[in-house]
Structures are given as structure tokens and as C-alpha cells.
Design a protein around this motif. Structure first.
Motif, PDB file in Angstrom:
ATOM      1  N   MET A  82      -5.796   4.689   0.669  1.00  0.00           N
ATOM      2  CA  MET A  82      -5.060   4.018   0.926  1.00  0.00           C
ATOM      3  C   MET A  82      -5.120   3.879   2.450  1.00  0.00           C
ATOM      4  N   PRO A  96      -8.466   2.473  -5.919  1.00  0.00           N
ATOM      5  CA  PRO A  96      -8.448   1.093  -5.263  1.00  0.00           C
ATOM      6  C   PRO A  96      -9.873   1.969  -4.387  1.00  0.00           C
ATOM      7  N   ASP A 128      -2.782  -6.292  -8.049  1.00  0.00           N
ATOM      8  CA  ASP A 128      -3.115  -4.988  -7.588  1.00  0.00           C
ATOM      9  C   ASP A 128      -4.325  -4.914  -6.461  1.00  0.00           C
ATOM     10  N   VAL A 159      -7.982   0.783   2.656  1.00  0.00           N
ATOM     11  CA  VAL A 159      -7.543  -0.429   1.928  1.00  0.00           C
ATOM     12  C   VAL A 159      -6.574  -0.961   2.584  1.00  0.00           C
ATOM     13  N   ALA A 161       1.060   5.603   3.324  1.00  0.00           N
ATOM     14  CA  ALA A 161      -0.117   5.186   2.912  1.00  0.00           C
ATOM     15  C   ALA A 161      -0.314   6.499   1.811  1.00  0.00           C
ATOM     16  N   ARG A 202      -5.654  -2.324  -4.664  1.00  0.00           N
ATOM     17  CA  ARG A 202      -5.386  -0.796  -4.346  1.00  0.00           C
ATOM     18  C   ARG A 202      -4.934  -0.001  -5.632  1.00  0.00           C
ATOM     19  N   ILE A 250       0.670  -1.266  -0.318  1.00  0.00           N
ATOM     20  CA  ILE A 250       0.145   0.128   0.409  1.00  0.00           C
ATOM     21  C   ILE A 250       0.761   1.427   0.399  1.00  0.00           C
TER      22      ILE A 250
END
Length: 613
Positions: free
Chosen positions: A465, A605, A544, A468, A460, A563, A401
């Protein structure tokens, strides 16, 4: 190794087994007991037979597995594992048309594999359920909240205002003092309750000559700067009144050079305390942690030290777990080094002694080790219940990430943190997860940062992110741990710089959107048995995006995290009962079975979670 997909962009064509209750009949067997283990083979696999390979007294033994059930999607085989040794390892042999395969904790292999990643049954009790049902919240007391005004400061302290930026390196990094205290923690327990936290973990609270307090000058009282013994008693009571737990932090590997034991030992080398340390002929005259003279290392070759520090209810370990302090467990600093020096290695004995002491005082107490690299050999479950899971979770997730243009240093390495693929992330996670028993893996302290690391937001680079990464934290097997401030977007480039104060009265440093992401994901975890207790079955491993199933007897949850935009994948429609749709739990997008199957969206993402049954 990550197995290659056998289906349309997914891994559901692979045979599967893990140590959860779906696949293992008895999670805590007795020595001499037979345990039924199950393996699922997808219908399209065309195996000719399945055998179980068990290592007993160091020798492998093979026995046939029996086909016991055929469903719409899988053939299920069963076999019996005799738990002849306290740690009993096993794997599956699959006779396939193209040649035999091995199934172990790392996956399916068409080659010979070492035993280190075999599945394991152990006779040791896992961590108490309250820990894995909980979310742990790490507090660095000096930086969380300040309730006691006008405290007299020690001569070593460099006073700081609450909004000052922490010193990241050099002079003052360990002495910059903001004045946070335990009454301040108590005043803000509502924040933890709103977030959904179940366990408060405090870094050291004993008197010391630094802001981090890992250089204790005594283990007999709470630092007066934090409010003293009564403040801990009051905080512990308030935490327990809310149905939460509280854990402390202890340095069993060393004391501070100002510790009362060490000053006695230096003054009188014939004293009992002198036997607590290692003495040398070099410039300092004693062994210290990583050659830091301020942290003399403890010698567990001394029976007197063991009695004083770790052995029995009256020891340091036992005293603080007992009322009126009633800590629910300890996180042990540099546990990997405790009891290890030159030709001496008593780490496992020390861990077992600490655990026995705690159990005698509070059978529901938890023991967690700090170990930054490969902890597998120390984590069979007879000593430490779990480890701070930097190798199997933190580092792999970071590398996936991290912002592409990040200049954040790689932890402990002379370079910046690289950005790696989802395949690399999952391979690393499986490598490290596979070398410990499932009972340990399912309780490990998973983190996205701590007081020793950069902040997640700095790694991140964006809230998207962060979400995520946080989704992985709260849906992956193990115990989620978050460092105070991550939930409001705190930033920092290394461990010291990341020890920022909580911005209670500073809206410019308080990100409410980040808080809502954490609150929702914690609530999601708390609402799902599968996310707390279920097994782990990898479904998609893309550069990804990754997806996995968390499955219990009552529930199946599919987690998809991406991501970046990716190609998407189509899963078998049989994952969802005919005529029904998957229930969206997080992310908002529907997932409905069609004749073609279940289409996973290629958005990113982002995070999406569905309950399949």
C-alpha cells in the motif's frame, strides 16, 4: 462530483479540458492577450454545439466555439479567451440532446454550477521549471544526521540517543534533542542523489528554544547547534555543486517569545520593535499563534516590521536568498495566518512583497505556503507559487490507502482516519484542484506525510500500500515532496512521534525494499515529460482502483493504481496506435489492443504504468 462513465467502465466518453499546453495556447498570457483554448468531445457524444463562457469584469459572456479538427476518437473545438482581467475565468457550454451541460474544472454537469470551479487563465508567472522537474526531500535537521560531536547543549534540551523513540506527546515533545546538524546533511547527500532527489528542503535552522525551531530567537544567524552560518554556506555550495536546489523554512507569522525583537519590545513599549507585535490586556499581554504564549504574532500593520522582515534585499527574507547562503526559496510556516488578525487581512500583500523581494535577489527562487485546509482564495499565483497540498492530495489519498483496521488519528480531527472509496478520493481531489489555476495546481507540493503528520507506513500498514500511495505521489500533477525516512519505511503515529531519526547504522529500521520502490518511481517520473508536465484526464474511478492519463504533445502515459482486486475495465483500443502495444514503464504487465479494446487488469493491490504513445 465524479461524472458517471459513458463507456464500458471508463470516463473517456466525457468531454475534457484542462489547463495544460494540449488545451491552452499560452500558459502565461499578457493582460489584453487572446488565448486559444481547446476542448475535446468524444465522437460518440452527439453534441449539437459548444460555446465558451468567460467572465469579464464580473459579467459572463458567451461565444461560439468552432470545430477545428476531427480525429479517430474526438472532435476538437476551439475558442478565444480575452485575458481582460489578471485572473480570467471560463467554462464550456455543451448543447446536448438531453439538455445542456457545463464543463468546468470539476468535470461535466447537467445542472447549474457556481463559478468557483471554472478554469482560470492568469497573467502571473508560475513557479520556476526546476521545482516541478524536481522531487523535494524534507529534512528535519535535528533528526537527519549528526556530524558534530560533543556539542554543548542548551539548558532547555532533553538529550536523546540516536536510536531513542521520539516522544509523541506531553512533556519533552518539543525539547527532546538528538543533535542532528547541517554537516550531517552534507555527509549524506549521496543518499539523496541515489534516490533521485532534486531539492533539499530544511525545516527552520535559526536558533530557538525547541527541537523544531519554529520559535526563533533571532533570524540573523544559523543555530550554532546546527553548525552555524558556515555550515549552511558549505551545505548550500555542496547541494548546488550536485545540480540540486536548497530551500529554507521561515515563520513570517510569529517569532519565539525569546526572540531579540520581542524581548526588546517587552522591555521598551516605545521601541520600534514594539510595533512588530499585537498587544492586549489579557494575561499574557500580547497576541500569539493559537494562544501559545511562546509564539507571539507579528503585526504587518507595522511598516517597520515589513522593512525588517519581508521587504527588500536587506530584509530577513532577502538576506538568506542572496549569496553566500543562496537559498533557492522559502517554505512559509502558517502562511494562511500571516497578516491576518481580527479586521486586518494583508496576507496577499505580504505574499506579493515576499515574492518581489526574492525575485529581486534571485529571479529563479520559489515561494511555497503552508495551508492545511482550503487555500483556494490565497492561491491565484500572484503571491505564493504553490501550497503544501494537504487538502487536494494528502488527505484524500490517506483516506483511500489507510489500512482498514488503522487506529491512526485523523489529522486535526477528534477521530481516527476513515477508509473511503476511490470515488470519494477523486471527488475531493477535483474539488480542491478546481479552485486554483492550472499553473498553480501543476506546481503544488504533493505529500504523503511531513514533520506534522503520521508516517505513511503507519497509515498504509504494508509495503504494497505504500507503493500504491507513492505511485500516486510521483505520477500526479504537482511537485512530489517526501519526508526524510519515508523512503526506508519510517513509522510514527502523529507529527511529533513521526520525527524519527534516519537509521543510517541500524539495518532493523532500514527497509531496502521500500527504498527501491521510491527510487524506481522517482526515476519513472524523471524519465517522462508527460508525468512532469502533462495534463490530467481521469479514465477509471472505482472504489478500489483509479486510472488516469497524463498527456503532453509528445507523450501519453496511462497510470493504474489499485488498493485491492477489482472488476477491471476495457478502454478504447484507439488509445494505442494500430499494430503497436503500450510500453510498460512500471509494474510489468503488458497492455495490448485487441478488437475488444484495451483490457485493464483487475489485480490489486498494485501499480501499473504504460506509455501509450
Amino acid at each position: 462530483m465524479t461524472p458517471k462513465p459513458h463507456g464500458a467502465g471508463h470516463l473517456l466518453g466525457d468531454p475534457h479540458h484542462d489547463g495544460s499546453s494540449l488545451y491552452v495556447s499560452t500558459l502565461v498570457p499578457r493582460l489584453g492577450e487572446s488565448v486559444t483554448v481547446r476542448v475535446r468531445i468524444p465522437l460518440g457524444f452527439a453534441e449539437r454545439g459548444v460555446h465558451l463562457r468567460v467572465v469579464r469584469d464580473g459579467e459572463p459572456r458567451m461565444s461560439p466555439a468552432r470545430l477545428t479538427e476531427v480525429t479517430d476518437t474526438d472532435r476538437w473545438y476551439e475558442a478565444e479567451v480575452l485575458v481582460h482581467n489578471p485572473v480570467t475565468s471560463y467554462r464550456f457550454f455543451i448543447d446536448a440532446p438531453g439538455g445542456y451541460l457545463w464543463l468546468n474544472g470539476r468535470g461535466v454537469f447537467a445542472r447549474e454550477v457556481p463559478d468557483i470551479a471554472d478554469f482560470r487563465l492568469t497573467v502571473f508567472e508560475p513557479a520556476p521549471v526546476w521545482m516541478t522537474d524536481s522531487v523535494v526531500y524534507q529534512i528535519f535537521p535535528d533528526r537527519f544526521a549528526r556530524a558534530i560531536d560533543d556539542k554543548p547543549l542548551p539548558d532547555w534540551a532533553l538529550p536523546a540517543e540516536w536510536d531513542d523513540e521520539p516522544i509523541g506527546s506531553g512533556h519533552g515533545v518539543a525539547t527532546q534533542l538528538y543533535g542532528g546538524d547541517l554537516p550531517g546533511v552534507r555527509e549524506h547527500l549521496d543518499h539523496l542523489t541515489e534516490l533521485g532527489v532534486g531539492t533539499v528542503y530544511l525545516t527552520p535552522i535559526f536558533p530557538a528554544r525547541s527541537n523544531h525551531r519554529y520559535d526563533a530567537t533571532t533570524f540573523d544567524r544559523v543555530d550554532p547547534l546546527l553548525g552555524g552560518d558556515e555550515a549552511l554556506i558549505d551545505l548550500s555550495r555542496a547541494v548546488h555543486d550536485r545540480g540540486m536546489h536548497i530551500m529554507g523554512d521561515i515563520t513570517t507569522n510569529h517569532t519565539g517569545s525569546g526572540h531579540e525583537w520581542f524581548t526588546t519590545a517587552q522591555a521598551d513599549r516605545s521601541s520600534e520593535e514594539a510595533s512588530y507585535y499585537y498587544w492586549t490586556d489579557d494575561a499574557t499581554g500580547y497576541v500569539s499563534w493559537l494562544e501559545h504564549a511562546s509564539l507571539p504574532k507579528l503585526n504587518y500593520g507595522s511598516a517597520a516590521l515589513a522593512r525588517r522582515m519581508i521587504e527588500g534585499p536587506a530584509s530577513v527574507i532577502g538576506r538568506w536568498v542572496a549569496p553566500p547562503y543562496s537559498l533557492d526559496g522559502w517554505r512559509v510556516d502558517v502562511a494562511n495566518m500571516t497578516g491576518r488578525f481580527a479586521d486586518q487581512d494583508t496576507t496577499h500583500e505580504v505574499a506579493r512583497t515576499i515574492r518581489a523581494t526574492m525575485a529581486a535577489v534571485n529571479p529563479e527562487s520559489v515561494l511555497v505556503s503552508e495551508h492545511f485546509h482550503d487555500s483556494g482564495a490565497d492561491m491565484m499565483g500572484d503571491g505564493w507559487h504553490a501550497n503544501m497540498n494537504y487538502s487536494a492530495f494528502t488527505r484524500p489519498v490517506w483516506s483511500w490507502i489507510v489500512a482498514p483496521d488503522s487506529a491512526v488519528p485523523a489529522l486535526g480531527l477528534p477521530t481516527t482516519l476513515p477508509r473511503r472509496s476511490g470515488k470519494d478520493m477523486v471527488a475531493a481531489m477535483r474539488d480542491f484542484d478546481a479552485v486554483v489555476p492550472w499553473k498553480v495546481m501543476a506546481t503544488q507540493w504533493n505529500m504523503l506525510g511531513s514533520h506534522d503528520t503520521p508516517r505513511l507506513r503507519s497509515l498504509a500498514g504494508s509495503l504494497e500500500m505504500v507503493e500504491v500511495a507513492a505511485a500516486l505521489l510521483f505520477t500526479y500533477p504537482g511537485t512530489p515532496v517526501l519526508f526524510a525516512g519515508d523512503e526506508v519505511g519510517a513509522q510514527g503515529l502523529n507529527g511529533e512521534h513521526a520525527r524519527v531519526t534516519m537509521p543510517w547504522d541500524d539495518p532493523d529500521r532500514w527497509d531496502s525494499d521500500t527504498f527501491e520502490v521510491y527510487r524506481r518511481l522517482i526515476a519513472l517520473r524523471r524519465s517522462s515529460e508527460a508525468l512532469r508536465e502533462g495534463g490530467l484526464r481521469w479514465v477509471v474511478v472505482d472504489d478500489d482502483a483509479v486510472a488516469y492519463l497524463r498527456e503532453s504533445a509528445e507523450e501519453s502515459v496511462l497510470v493504474l493504481v489499485a488498493r485491492a482486486p477489482w472488476a477491471g475495465a476495457t478502454l478504447p483500443g484507439s488509445l494505442v496506435a494500430q499494430g503497436s502495444a503500450a510500453q510498460n514503464l512500471y509494474g510489468g504487465a503488458p497492455l495490448t489492443a485487441s478488437d475488444a479494446g484495451l483490457a485493464l487488469p483487475g489485480d490489486g493491490p498494485g501499480v501499473q504504468v504504460w506509455r501509450l504513445r
